[in-house]
Design a protein around this motif. Sequence first.
Motif, PDB file in Angstrom:
ATOM      1  N   GLU A 245     -49.537  12.712 -24.017  1.00 40.98           N
ATOM      2  CA  GLU A 245     -48.123  13.067 -24.161  1.00 40.98           C
ATOM      3  C   GLU A 245     -47.240  12.266 -23.209  1.00 40.98           C
ATOM      4  O   GLU A 245     -46.091  11.963 -23.525  1.00 40.98           O
ATOM      5  N   LEU A 246     -47.776  11.929 -22.040  1.00 45.26           N
ATOM      6  CA  LEU A 246     -46.971  11.260 -21.013  1.00 45.26           C
ATOM      7  C   LEU A 246     -47.030   9.742 -21.095  1.00 45.26           C
ATOM      8  O   LEU A 246     -46.077   9.062 -20.713  1.00 45.26           O
ATOM      9  N   ALA A 247     -48.160   9.220 -21.566  1.00 45.73           N
ATOM     10  CA  ALA A 247     -48.335   7.764 -21.620  1.00 45.73           C
ATOM     11  C   ALA A 247     -48.253   7.283 -23.066  1.00 45.73           C
ATOM     12  O   ALA A 247     -48.506   8.030 -24.006  1.00 45.73           O
ATOM     13  N   VAL A 248     -47.892   6.040 -23.235  1.00 43.60           N
ATOM     14  CA  VAL A 248     -47.839   5.442 -24.574  1.00 43.60           C
ATOM     15  C   VAL A 248     -49.198   4.816 -24.857  1.00 43.60           C
ATOM     16  O   VAL A 248     -49.529   3.744 -24.358  1.00 43.60           O
ATOM     17  N   ILE A 249     -49.995   5.521 -25.654  1.00 47.23           N
ATOM     18  CA  ILE A 249     -51.358   5.078 -25.938  1.00 47.23           C
ATOM     19  C   ILE A 249     -51.526   4.911 -27.445  1.00 47.23           C
ATOM     20  O   ILE A 249     -51.284   5.849 -28.204  1.00 47.23           O
ATOM     21  N   PRO A 250     -51.944   3.744 -27.920  1.00 44.37           N
ATOM     22  CA  PRO A 250     -52.212   3.596 -29.364  1.00 44.37           C
ATOM     23  C   PRO A 250     -53.304   4.553 -29.811  1.00 44.37           C
ATOM     24  O   PRO A 250     -54.286   4.779 -29.097  1.00 44.37           O
ATOM     25  N   ASP A 251     -53.123   5.132 -30.998  1.00 42.14           N
ATOM     26  CA  ASP A 251     -54.100   6.084 -31.505  1.00 42.14           C
ATOM     27  C   ASP A 251     -55.501   5.478 -31.589  1.00 42.14           C
ATOM     28  O   ASP A 251     -56.510   6.170 -31.394  1.00 42.14           O
ATOM     29  N   THR A 252     -55.565   4.186 -31.886  1.00 43.11           N
ATOM     30  CA  THR A 252     -56.872   3.532 -32.039  1.00 43.11           C
ATOM     31  C   THR A 252     -57.666   3.524 -30.737  1.00 43.11           C
ATOM     32  O   THR A 252     -58.894   3.436 -30.763  1.00 43.11           O
ATOM     33  N   ASP A 253     -56.982   3.640 -29.597  1.00 44.24           N
ATOM     34  CA  ASP A 253     -57.687   3.641 -28.322  1.00 44.24           C
ATOM     35  C   ASP A 253     -58.533   4.896 -28.136  1.00 44.24           C
ATOM     36  O   ASP A 253     -59.498   4.890 -27.369  1.00 44.24           O
ATOM     37  N   TRP A 254     -58.141   5.979 -28.826  1.00 44.22           N
ATOM     38  CA  TRP A 254     -58.862   7.227 -28.676  1.00 44.22           C
ATOM     39  C   TRP A 254     -60.061   7.317 -29.605  1.00 44.22           C
ATOM     40  O   TRP A 254     -60.880   8.211 -29.484  1.00 44.22           O
TER      41      TRP A 254
END
Length: 490
Positions: A245-254
Amino acid sequence: MPSSATAPVEAQQPSPPPTPSGNLLDRYFRISERGSSVAREMRGGLATFFAMAYIIVLNPIILGAGLDKYGHKLDNAQLVTATALMAGLTTVLMGAIGNVPIACAAGLGINAVVSLQLAPKMSWPDAMGMVVLAGLVLMLLVASGLRQRVMDAIPNGLRRAIAIGIGMFISLIGLVDSGFVTRNPDAAHTSVPMGLGTGGQLHGWPVLVFAAGLILTFVLIVRRAPGAILIGIVVMTFAAIVINELAVIPDTDWGLSVPRIPDSIVGAPDFGLVGDISLFGGFSEVGLLTGCLFVFTVLLSGFFDAMGTIIGVGEEAGLTDENGRLPNMGKILMMDGVAVAAGGVGSASANTAFVESTAGVGEGARTGLANLMTGGLFLLALVLTPLATVVPSQAATPALLVVGFLIMASNVKEIDWSDFTIAIPAFLTIISMPFTYSITNGIGIGVLAFILLRIADRRFREIPWLLNVVGACFLVYFMLDPIERALGVK
């Protein structure tokens, strides 16, 4: 700890009798007899579910990637429903009848065979019919006592090696699914198949979640905290949600599951694929010989994958006797055959014993009561699929490494390394499982090596005759491609 003044008085007071319902539950599942408790079983069942909930997402991806002979593709929503439904039902059956904490779901590897080998040659209902037939054959083998005799014929040292190999295998699964270890792309032009993180370095918040979860869980294990594995999963899931929620993380990274609070936690299940099978239609599509080979391929994979998992989980749970045998083995193996057939009926591919059950065992699960929790959560996931997939792999996979360590630590010392006819097959079994990404391959290589070395050492009379039959089956398994080519199947 009571004081010395009050302890004798308390010792004289009889404990209140258990409630009838609790007593019945304890007696049926032998909870106290196995040194467990209802709380530990529930906690273990929850941990197992979290460790294998990824199958709800992964199985539809694998089956959905294939096209049948007529270009048809399976619907993703229907596959999600079928996967969760059959996992829930077969897990509950295994727990209620087999009384072991071994959960069942669509088997990885077998689903790839169904999607990429069977379906392109026939229709999807035909392919699922082949899976049902493999399950029925497994049940016949159990009813005849042959399957249990095969398991009993495997030497104890090789059984221990199978458990250790599974420990390494699930550890590798944890490393890969977390993104801590990744496959080097072909474009890299390197002979090294895998490397650390991306390009030899660790990048991104998701990998940090995994590393922190692994450290946290090992610290809790060292501190002997009850619920260590489950605490690690839950804490890191919440941490992943906050980070996402706080960081901008691409969904593919998860990877497969993104740890975000879903817009809606409820979704209507679609049972459209359940029961959509043709039991013998595949034989009219590919012929009797090819059809039998297809059934044999599914059968062999399910047979030995489940066998290795059952032995490994049973050893880790401390349920085996001095000869490595589990109680209720006949019932356990029969339920595994039922799971294979049921997976085909539900169009979810063959269901089988899941090695991730060791996560629940690590939390203290020792009976089938844990399966009721795991299976119940799978059934609940039919309408709560968005919530069930909130746990990212980076939060769940540390449990696999911790359990892998526990399995290896408890079994390595039990192998007679001075007898090379056991030590070498054990070694080959251990390394083959993770390096070929297959439990079946590891067992097959170990069995063949054991037979060969005992013959070379002029100890062939010590080889159980049934193990020679198993070895012959594995020869066919490993030489299936040239056999198919010689018969004109390919």
